[in-house]
Every structure is written in structure tokens, then in C-alpha cells.
Design a protein around this motif. Structure first.
Motif, PDB file in Angstrom:
ATOM      1  N   CYS B 116       0.922  -1.261  -0.230  1.00  0.00           N
ATOM      2  CA  CYS B 116       0.442   0.056  -0.018  1.00  0.00           C
ATOM      3  C   CYS B 116       0.703   1.110  -0.213  1.00  0.00           C
ATOM      4  N   VAL B 117       2.050   0.996   0.543  1.00  0.00           N
ATOM      5  CA  VAL B 117       2.775   2.068   0.806  1.00  0.00           C
ATOM      6  C   VAL B 117       3.274   2.522  -0.403  1.00  0.00           C
ATOM      7  N   MET B 118       3.303   1.108  -1.125  1.00  0.00           N
ATOM      8  CA  MET B 118       4.724   1.708  -2.672  1.00  0.00           C
ATOM      9  C   MET B 118       3.863   2.261  -3.503  1.00  0.00           C
ATOM     10  N   VAL B 119       2.200   1.687  -3.473  1.00  0.00           N
ATOM     11  CA  VAL B 119       0.666   2.229  -4.824  1.00  0.00           C
ATOM     12  C   VAL B 119       0.414   4.095  -4.084  1.00  0.00           C
ATOM     13  N   THR B 120       1.342   4.257  -3.264  1.00  0.00           N
ATOM     14  CA  THR B 120       0.542   5.793  -3.220  1.00  0.00           C
ATOM     15  C   THR B 120       1.534   6.316  -3.260  1.00  0.00           C
ATOM     16  N   MET B 121       2.936   6.254  -3.841  1.00  0.00           N
ATOM     17  CA  MET B 121       4.474   6.770  -4.223  1.00  0.00           C
ATOM     18  C   MET B 121       3.405   6.750  -6.166  1.00  0.00           C
ATOM     19  N   MET B 122       3.195   5.796  -6.534  1.00  0.00           N
ATOM     20  CA  MET B 122       2.934   5.133  -8.017  1.00  0.00           C
ATOM     21  C   MET B 122       1.779   6.042  -8.297  1.00  0.00           C
ATOM     22  N   ILE B 123       0.932   6.246  -7.183  1.00  0.00           N
ATOM     23  CA  ILE B 123      -0.930   7.075  -8.251  1.00  0.00           C
ATOM     24  C   ILE B 123      -0.520   8.909  -8.729  1.00  0.00           C
ATOM     25  N   PRO B 124      -0.417   9.339  -9.516  1.00  0.00           N
ATOM     26  CA  PRO B 124      -0.714  10.774  -9.513  1.00  0.00           C
ATOM     27  C   PRO B 124      -0.842  11.629  -8.987  1.00  0.00           C
TER      28      PRO B 124
END
Lengths: 306, 283, 461
Positions: B116-124
Motif C-alpha cells: 500500500c505504501v508503494m502504491v501511494t507513491m505511484m498514483i499521480p
């Protein structure tokens, strides 16, 4: 991966579970509020015709179908972004590591250099930067004057040529290597000096020390920087927004600049959300692949994550 | 003797190389500073020159100091400091806790939450801002300074991931030894791990400081009352491509708003030098 | 198992929250009790608004501009509060960048300010989605006095027979020229009867003398937006967009191709900037245009340009657009609007304020023409006679009267999707200059894309 997890399951201790969630809870709270709910909402929007002003109506997969069937600009933006990321990531990392090594020596004035090298990252995407970059790469710029001094006359400047404009944008990305450099610097500081000393006592040459000690000890940071730069590379926005606004002829139109235009200039928020989630999937694929490979090359002093 | 000569050569080479690259890095700032001294009337006649044709330092800096939209520079500065300090403090500490949990505690779901941490980094962030606005509005936080610190306060993916990587570079026998000595988790974190990853924490603080300081897009959307604006929003208030623009005031305020970030960096970068590393503890 | 249940429960909970939040994004029901325009009027309720003379009222107002506009607009608000002590303002000044991003986000959550400065570019989109209030009742009741406003210009704020915007100012396309440069090159000062051929000849002569491009179109170039092209189309007997905003309003692609060709020829001859030079111009402000710095002869601009840059160069003059007398190419364009949001609870008070802005002499003394030529002819006369105006402003006001006599009917407001159309237009035009397409090919591509964009945006759903 799966086997490992189920094996580990039995090892979870109640005490550890509680401790873990207590430590994680502040982040978790913020995550749900500022990320999870917005993500769910944006996924919902991606299945609607939401334009910011209307009452969103669910239209099924139409946005996603439109992306993959009729949208030429999507393909162009994706291409630009891939090229950007492929060149930016290795160049920026190599440069950042090189300068970090240089600054990890014992010379006078290191603090000054560190500061100066970090300035491009601080100054970011202001108009000053856009004007100065035009001044260097534009049609009355330094590079053009140099070229014509050597008798090379070009119709277009590097920024005005559809074939070279992206290269200038990539160069600007490399120029802002300060953050990566600082992270490398911090990691270099964390390598125990005793390792180097014993190597030197053994009479190892400096290149050998570099490859046998520095690089392996740096791999967690290299891994981090790699993931980070890939993510940032795919999400590039400011450079093409500030310097070229996507031009000439969309040759520097980055994916996020395109979805930004869709969202706010073209009133196409639903579609923009769909674009965003397509991007997340693309980045996630790269990230997952990299995470899978890390056992092969990343060296953790703590012995990995299991 | 020969060795000394070689050292000197090395040093000259080092400085020559560093300076050349340094000028390239420094130039835009220099340009900005020079332009902030040019009179508005001649600003673009000699846009490419570093030496102003007509100096107008007083007018520009006075107009920057007086601010824009009826709000003074000091008020903008105060808002920015408030948001930055609040956001940075929360960001660094909460990221630290999260990173500790991810690397040193075996708990159920840790892998899920890390992804989840990583996904927050990916979403514009461009598509996150509207839903975030709606949520903050429900919480009555729109147009408050707290709303600007909030996206940072609870830690960000960048810092969590970075600290995770640094923690994983620290041998576990360090904290295991401490555990045997009867240290609790909190004291292990602060007495053992934090000193070792101090360079990383300083780095994180430097990043957090200037990222929050110049944060633009979310504040732009969330705020509507000028007296609560941060500096980056104040700068944005200067420009309308279809009107006569006070570039002199804008550049002067840009310089003034860059100064604190620079000073913060200059002060804290020295702590990068004495990264004590693990020698002391190990030895 | 238990865990999975928990996770599902959490998801469901999140789901309901999301939908309740997403539902509020419409903001059109008008019954939202948590969104009063006046945070302190818990006691006043809703029914009091119409007879609110003594009731304290707060009006939220948002505009874009540069620091000068922020300063005097605040003075305006203060003066209005002095005259009407029950009315207070919450002001949201902004630069141009980000103004509409914020506005649409506010609209998405039903919290637009009461009065918003609105641009021609976006007014249709906001109107079509019912974000803006119909002000007709206040015009009918005389709260807003429109008797001194040209019918044509007033109706630009009327969309689908709703009066969603009151124009504040008028602009008309003009050629701004630099007499110093023209005389130095030994060319002739443009006359009001000049043609496109004269225009090209003049700029060619100047460009040959200076070695630099001379025919400018603002900082954005001839393809930067569709306004100069719209003039061209109207001159050739068409209109740019059809009445229902679903496609181009002219049949012959040769009109587009000729326009592209004209600029390509000029660009190739270094009479007009090539796209490379153009993006260089776009990087800095209008103050830096070569015409202002005495390096170019002409630029196609709105008639307020000489006034905008008068602080840097006060020698610039206005001429009619080339071939103005052929066809009815010129039109009165609204400079900007004040619109009232549909969700506002104090619409009548907003109407009174807008009336004061457009009609009162004291307000216009403060504005001093900074928002463009005032729409009210009475205000224009008052200002002309006040003796407070600069030479440039006198010329700017005078131009409106001169050009209005030649102007045709004002076209319907730009359809929603115009920002995307502008982008397609720029790309088509530039592809010609870059030699990637012939003028005819680009014209065909443009039609194809515009049709797709406008049908997607405006086809009845």
C-alpha cells in the motif's frame, strides 16, 4: 513467495502483531484518510463520465476502452514517458553516485559543493528555470551559438526540434540529481569505516574496494533509488510542463501532463482517473519485477526481510 | 614528496571538476538573483544578461516585502513555516515508526501494508486532489493551514521506503543484543537505530523541509483565503499572462522565499558529514 | 476467516463513504445546509436573503489577475462595504495559473464562491453543467442595469437562454504596431483600409530591414488559440463553430488551409516567428515581445494591449485588423465575466454588487480600465471626459467605437471542449510549419479532430 508467507504465518506472535500495528497506526490513519479513500473514489470516477461539474454517471468500461482503442495522444504520451524513464533512470543514478563518491572524499569546501549541487533540486520548476533552460538550449541560446560557430547551422534549436526536445528534458531531469546524490551520500556515510580499513590492510586496490565493499554495501540504496527514479520517471510532469508544455508537436508530452490536461483543462476527470490507474498498473509491474529480483543482487546487513 | 604532489594534483583536479559542474548548477539561481535587481521596465530587454541594465533593487524588494493581495511577506512566511514545521515533524517521526515496524517487527499483513505504501507513491497526485478535497471538506479542514500539513504529517511513501532500506542495512544483531540487555522497542529504535541512520534522517528532514516549503498543487486547490496562503501560493498570485506583471516583485519574492530552504540546507548538511556509522557501536 | 470478514466489512464501509461523498459532488440540489455562504449566519436562515437590507451578508468572491488587480479589487470591495455596511466580502484572488483548477474542484464539491470571474473559454462548460445561476430575473427587475450595454456583448453571457454571466469589459481584435520600427525600416504606417496583402508587405519590409520576424500574434502565435483564425473564417463568410457547438461552422477546408499556408509562407521567409522562436516568446511575458522592445513591427492582439504594456513602451499604436471592411470579421468579445454560482444563497446581493461594478462611476474610477474597456457606454463616456486616462486608454476606448461599427454579430460563446479544440488547432498549424503535413492535410486533420472533440463534449447525452 507464497510458500514463505504461509510458513511464516505460524510464526507471528500476538505481541508482535500488536506492536507492529501500534507502530504503524499513525501512518495507517493518514493512509486511510488521505490515500485509501481518495483512491477508491478515483477508481469509482474512472468508471464514470465525471467532468468535475456534473453528477457522475457510471458508464462501465467506456473510459478504459477509449484509452486503448481511439486515443492516439495516449500512445504518444506513453511513448514519451517510456523514453524519458529509460534514459533518465540510469543517467541520473550514475551521475548522482559519481558525484556522491566525489563528495565523500576529504577535500576542503565540500559543504559548499554539496549545497551548490543540491540547488537545482531546490529551485525546481520555477519560471527562472524555464527561462534559463531556453537561454541555453533555445534558438538564441548558447548551444546554438556554439553549433553555428562550428559551422553547423540548424533550422531548429534543440528545444524546438521534435527529435531532440525530449533529450533536453531528460538532461534537465539528470541535472536535478541532488536528491539521489544526498541519499547516496547518506548511505556512503553509513558504511562502517572498519570495513575499508581491513581491506586496505589486506592491500586491496581502490577499484577492488569499490566493487567488493562500496557497491555491495550500497545495494539497498541503489535499489531504493532505482525504484524511486522509475516511479518518478513515469510520473514526470514539471519538466515538460514548465519548459516545453508538451511541445513541439507533443514530442515532450508526458503521460501525467496529458492526464492533467484531461482532468482540468478538458473537463474529463473520469477519463483522467482511468489514465491514472493504467499508469499505476504499468509502474507496479516494473516495481514488482524489481522487487522479485532483489534477492539476487541486493545485500542487506540485516539479512533480508524474512 | 611524490605522494604529496599527487595529492595536490588530485585536489586541483577535484576543485576544477567540481567548480565547472557547480557553475552549471548554480546558474539559474544566479539569474534569478540578478533579475530580482532589474527594473521591471527593462527586465526582458536584457533578459539574458546577468548584470542589470537598470538597477531597481529597492522597488522590487520593497514590493516583495509588502507582499501581494493585501497580505505581507512575513504573513506568508509565517504560514509557510507553520505548515512546513508541522508537516516535517510528523512526516519524519511517523515514517520512522512505520519503517521500524516494517523492518523489525514480524506482524500479520505487513507485506500488504508495505505494498500500500508503494502504491501511494505511484498514483499521480493530480487525480487524488479532488477526492482529497471532498474528504477535507467533510472534515471542515478546507482553507486551513492544517490541511496543507496533513498530506505530509502522517508520513509519506518516499520516507518510509527510504528508511526501510536504511534500516535493512543495519545488522539485526545490534538490536538483538540490546533486546537481550532488556531494552524495549522504543529505546531500541531511538538508542540503537536512530543514531546509525542519522544521515538518512537528516537527508529525510532536508527533503521534507523543502518539499513542503514549495508544495504547490494541493495548497493551490485547498486554500482560498490569501491571509492563510503559503509562499508558493503567494508567488503564483503575481502572474496573469494577459495583464501587466510585476516580474521584479515576483523574482524578489522568489529569492526571499528560497533563502530559508538554502539556510536550512546549509545548516543541516553538516550533520551529513559526521555520520558516525556503526563503528562506534560495534567496536 | 474472521480476518477476511473484517476486511470485507472495512471495504463495504469505505464503499458507502465513497458513494456518499461522490454523491455530494453534484452540489446542485440547493438544499445543503452545511454550505451556507455566510459562516456566521446560523441565525439568519434562508428566507431572509431577499429582504436583507440590515442583515449581515458575506459574499465570497474569486478572481484571477496580477498583483495590481488584486490590490485595487480589494479597494473596490472595501469601498462597497463602506457604502453597504451589511455586506462583507471573503476574497480569493489568484494568478491565472490554477484559477480554474481550483474553481472546478470547488464546483465538484458544491462549494463555489458566490461571485466568480469567468472566462469566455470555460463559461459554456460551467453553464452546461448548471454550475452558474441564471441572472435574468435580476436584469428584468432592474437590479442589474444593462441599458448602456451593447446587445451583442451582453448576449455573450447568455447560454441556452440563461443569463449566466455579465460581461465586465469588451475587447476587439486589433493590430498593434510600433511606429518607430516601421519608420526606421522606411515602411508605411498601416491605414484603416489596409488588407492582408498590405499587412504581409509591411512586415516583409520590416523583417528584411531588421533581420528578425516582424509579424507577431501575441505571445502564443497564430495557432495559440482560435480567435485570430475565427476572424479569418468570418471574413471568408463562415463562422468557426456551428450553432449547437457540435462541429465547425464552415464547409470549405480551403479556408483553414489558406490560413495555415499564409503563416507558413511568412514563417519560411522569416517574416513571422517559426514555432521554435514562438515558444521562446511564450516563455516570457507580453512585456518582452519584440514589438515592445522595438524589434518587430506588428502584433495581432486584443485592443487593450497598448494599455497593458504602456509601462514598458508607450509608443505603440492600434490599427484595424487587415481587411476589416471585407466580410464582417470583427466582433465584440467579452473580456471577462462576473458569474454567480448556482449554489449561492445571496444571488440578489451579488447582482447588486455586479451592477455597481459595471455601472458606477466611483467603481470605475478605481478599476481605471484595468479589466479592459468597460462594457457600459455611459461609463466609457464618463471616463473619456474625466481626463484621468492615459493616452493608450483613450485610444483603446476609441478603438471599440471605431471597430464596433465594422463588427458583425458576436458568435455564440465557445463551445465546451474549446480547450481541446485549441490544442488540436495548434498542433495542426504547427505540423504545417514543421513540414510534417501540407496545409491541406492539416486542415482536414483539424476538421476530423474538432468534430470528434465537439461531438464527444456536446452531443446530446
Amino acid at each position: 513467495m507464497k510458500g514463505k508467507q504461509s510458513l511464516a504465518k505460524s510464526e507471528y506472535k500476538r505481541k508482535d502483531n500488536i506492536a507492529g500495528y501500534v507502530m504503524l497506526s499513525p501512518w495507517l490513519f493518514g493512509f486511510v484518510l488521505m490515500w485509501f479513500l481518495p483512491m477508491v473514489i478515483s477508481i469509482y470516477y474512472s468508471f464514470t463520465d465525471f467532468n468535475l461539474l456534473n453528477e457522475a454517471k457510471i458508464i462501465g468500461f467506456k473510459n478504459y476502452i477509449r484509452i486503448f482503442t481511439v486515443d492516439d495522444t495516449f500512445r504518444q504520451a506513453l511513448k514519451v514517458t517510456f523514453v524519458y524513464a529509460i534514459f533518465l533512470v540510469p543517467l541520473r543514478l550514475a551521475f548522482a553516485l559519481f558525484v556522491a563518491m566525489l563528495l565523500n572524499t576529504k577535500h576542503k569546501g565540500l559543504g559548499l559543493y554539496r549545497t551548490i549541487y543540491y540547488i537545482p533540486s531546490i529551485i525546481g520548476g520555477s519560471i527562472a528555470v524555464s527561462i534559463v533552460w531556453r537561454q541555453i538550449f533555445g534558438n538564441q541560446g548558447v548551444i546554438m551559438s556554439l553549433l553555428s560557430a562550428f559551422g553547423i547551422v540548424q533550422k531548429h534549436s534543440l528545444l524546438g526540434n521534435t527529435k531532440t526536445a525530449l533529450a533536453v528534458i531528460i538532461l534537465m531531469g539528470v541535472w536535478q540529481f541532488g536528491s539521489s546524490m544526498l541519499i547516496f551520500l547518506a548511505a556512503l556515510k553509513q558504511i562502517p569505516g572498519s570495513l575499508y580499513e581491513s581491506a586496505r590492510v589486506d592491500g586491496a586496490k581502490s577499484w577492488r574496494i569499490f566493487f567488493k565493499i562500496t557497491i555491495p554495501m550500497l545495494t539497498p540504496t541503489i535499489f531504493f533509488n532505482l525504484i524511486l527514479q522509475i516511479v518518478n520517471g513515469f510520473r514526470v510532469f514539471t519538466e515538460s510542463y514548465v519548459i516545453t508544455d508538451g511541445g513541439p508537436l507533443d514530442s515532450t508530452l508526458s503521460y501525467v501532463l496529458y492526464l492533467y490536461r484531461r482532468a482540468f483543462n478538458y473537463f474529463d476527470m473520469g477519463y483522467s482517473c482511468a489514465l491514472a490507474w493504467v499508469l499505476v498498473v504499468i509502474i507496479a509491474v516494473f516495481t514488482i519485477v524489481l522487487f522479485r529480483t532483489q534477492n539476487n543482487w541486493v545485500h542487506y546487513e540485516s539479512g533480508g526481510d524474512d | 614528496m611524490v605522494g604529496m604532489k599527487k595529492n595536490k594534483l588530485n585536489s586541483v583536479l577535484f576543485h576544477f571538476l567540481s567548480c565547472t559542474v557547480g557553475i552549471l548548477m548554480f546558474y539559474p539561481l544566479l539569474w534569478l538573483f540578478a533579475s530580482s535587481m532589474k527594473s521591471n521596465e527593462t527586465m526582458f530587454k536584457d533578459a539574458y544578461s546577468l548584470i542589470p541594465e537598470v538597477f531597481d533593487i529597492a522597488t522590487n524588494y520593497q514590493s516583495a516585502w509588502e507582499g501581494v493581495g493585501g497580505v505581507s511577506f512575513l504573513a506568508f512566511l509565517g504560514n509557510t513555516v507553520f505548515v512546513t514545521v508541522l508537516g516535517m515533524a510528523g512526516c519524519v517521526i511517523i515514517s520512522l515508526f512505520a519503517a521500524y515496524a516494517f523492518t523489525r517487527i514480524k506482524f500479520k499483513g505487513s507485506k500488504f501494508w508495505f505494498s500500500c505504501v508503494m502504491v501511494t507513491m505511484m498514483i499521480p497526485s493530480q487525480v487524488m486532489v479532488v477526492p482529497q478535497y471532498i474528504i477535507l471538506k467533510k472534515l471542515n479542514l478546507i482553507d486551513t493551514r492544517v490541511a496543507l500539513a496533513l498530506p505530509w504529517f502522517f508520513g509519506t511513501a518516499f520516507f518510509i521506503f527510504m528508511l526501510v532500506q536504511f534500516f535493512r542495512g543495519v545488522p539485526k544483531d545490534l538490536d538483538e543484543a540490546a533486546e537481550i540487555d532488556g531494552c524495549g522497542r522504543i529505546s531500541i529504535l531511538f538508542r540503537i537505530l536512530v543514531p546509525v541512520v542519522k544521515p538518512a534522517l537528516v537527508t529525510a528532514s532536508i527533503f521534507a523541509f523543502y518539499w513542503i516549503w514549495q508544495d504547490f498543487f494541493q495548497p493551490l486547490i485547498f486554500m482560498s483565503t490569501p491571509s492563510k496562503y503559503t509562499l508558493s501560493l503567494a508567488l503564483n498570485m503575481f502572474l496573469d499572462p494577459n495583464a501587466y506583471n510585476n516580474y521584479g516583485g515576483l523574482f524578489a519574492m522568489s529569492v526571499l522565499s528560497l533563502l530559508p530552504t538554502l539556510i536550512f540546507f546549509i545548516i543541516f548538511q553538516r550533520y551529513l558529514v559526521d555520520g558516525i556509522a556503526m563503528d562506534g557501536i560495534k567496536g | 476467516m474472521k480476518n477476511r470478514m473484517k476486511r470485507i466489512a472495512a471495504l463495504l464501509l469505505a464503499g458507502t463513504m465513497v458513494f456518499s461523498m461522490a454523491a455530494c459532488s453534484s452540489g446542485k440540489s440547493g438544499s445543503k445546509d452545511n454550505e451556507t455562504s455566510n459562516p456566521s449566519d446560523n441565525t439568519t436562515g434562508e428566507a431572509t436573503v431577499t429582504e436583507a437590507q440590515a442583515e449581515p451578508i458575506t459574499i465570497k468572491i474569486a478572481w484571477w489577475g496580477s498583483d495590481k488587480r488584486h490590490e485595487y479589487t480589494q479597494q473596490l470591495l472595501d469601498l462597497y462595504t463602506e457604502l453597504n455596511p451589511n455586506v462583507k466580502f471573503e476574497a480569493s484572488p489568484s494568478g491565472w495559473d490554477g484559477y480554474f483548477e481550483r474553481l472546478s474542484t470547488q464546483a465538484a464539491s458544491g462549494s463555489m464562491p458566490d461571485i466568480v470571474q469567468m472566462d469566455y473559454l470555460y463559461i459554456s462548460t460551467y453553464a452546461k453543467n448548471n454550475s452558474l445561476a441564471d441572472m435574468q430575473e435580476f436584469v428584468d427587475s432592474g437590479v442589474i442595469d444593462v441599458s448602456n450595454i451593447d446587445e451583442n456583448i451582453l448576449n455573450t453571457g447568455s447560454i441556452n437562454s440563461k443569463r449566466v454571466g455579465i460581461p465586465l469589459s469588451t475587447s476587439i481584435l486589433a493590430v498593434t504596431y510600433n511606429p518607430t520600427v516601421i519608420e526606421a525600416a522606411g515602411a508605411e504606417i498601416p491605414s484603416d483600409s489596409w488588407t492582408w496583402d498590405d499587412y504581409i508587405a509591411l512586415n516583409t519590409k520590416v523583417a528584411q530591414a531588421t533581420g528578425e520576424p516582424s509579424a507577431l500574434v501575441s505571445i502564443i502565435g497564430p495557432f495559440g488559440d482560435t480567435n485570430p483564425f475565427s476572424y479569418w473564417v468570418r471574413q471568408h463568410g463562415g463562422v468557426l463553430f456551428n450553432a449547437d457547438g457540435t462541429g465547425l461552422g464552415y464547409e470549405d477546408d480551403a479556408i483553414t488551409a489558406d490560413y495555415f499556408q499564409m503563416w507558413q509562407d511568412m514563417s519560411d521567409a522569416n517574416v513571422a516567428p517559426d514555432p521554435d522562436e514562438q515558444s521562446q516568446l511564450a516563455a516570457v511575458g507580453k512585456e518582452a515581445l519584440p514589438i515592445v522592445t522595438d524589434k518587430a513591427a506588428t502584433t495581432v492582439e486584443w485592443n487593450n494591449f497598448t494599455s497593458v504594456v504602456s509601462g514598458v513602451n508607450d509608443k505603440l499604436k492600434l490599427a484595424l485588423m487587415p481587411s476589416s471592411s471585407e466580410g464582417k470579421g470583427l466582433w465584440l468579445k467579452p473580456g471577462m465575466f462576473f458569474s454567480v454560482s448556482e449554489s449561492s444563497k445571496v444571488k440578489e446581493e451579488c447582482a447588486k454588487f455586479i451592477n455597481w461594478i459595471i455601472n458606477s462611476e466611483e467603481a470605475n474610477d478605481i478599476i481605471a480600465g484595468e479589466r479592459g474597456t468597460p462594457v457600459s457606454s455611459a461609463v466609457r463616456d464618463y471616463m473619456m471626459n474625466s481626463g484621468k486616462m492615459t493616452e493608450q486608454q483613450v485610444e483603446m476606448f476609441g478603438y471599440v467605437d471605431k471597430a464596433a461599427a465594422l463588427a458583425g454579430e458576436t458568435p455564440a460563446p465557445d463551445p465546451s471542449g474549446i480547450a481541446e479544440v485549441n490544442e488540436a488547432f495548434a498542433k495542426a498549424g504547427n505540423s504545417v510549419l514543421y513540414g510534417q503535413a501540407t496545409a491541406a492535410e492539416a486542415a482536414a486533420t483539424f476538421r476530423e479532430q474538432v468534430t470528434e472533440i465537439l461531438e464527444r463534449n456536446n452531443a446530446a447525452k
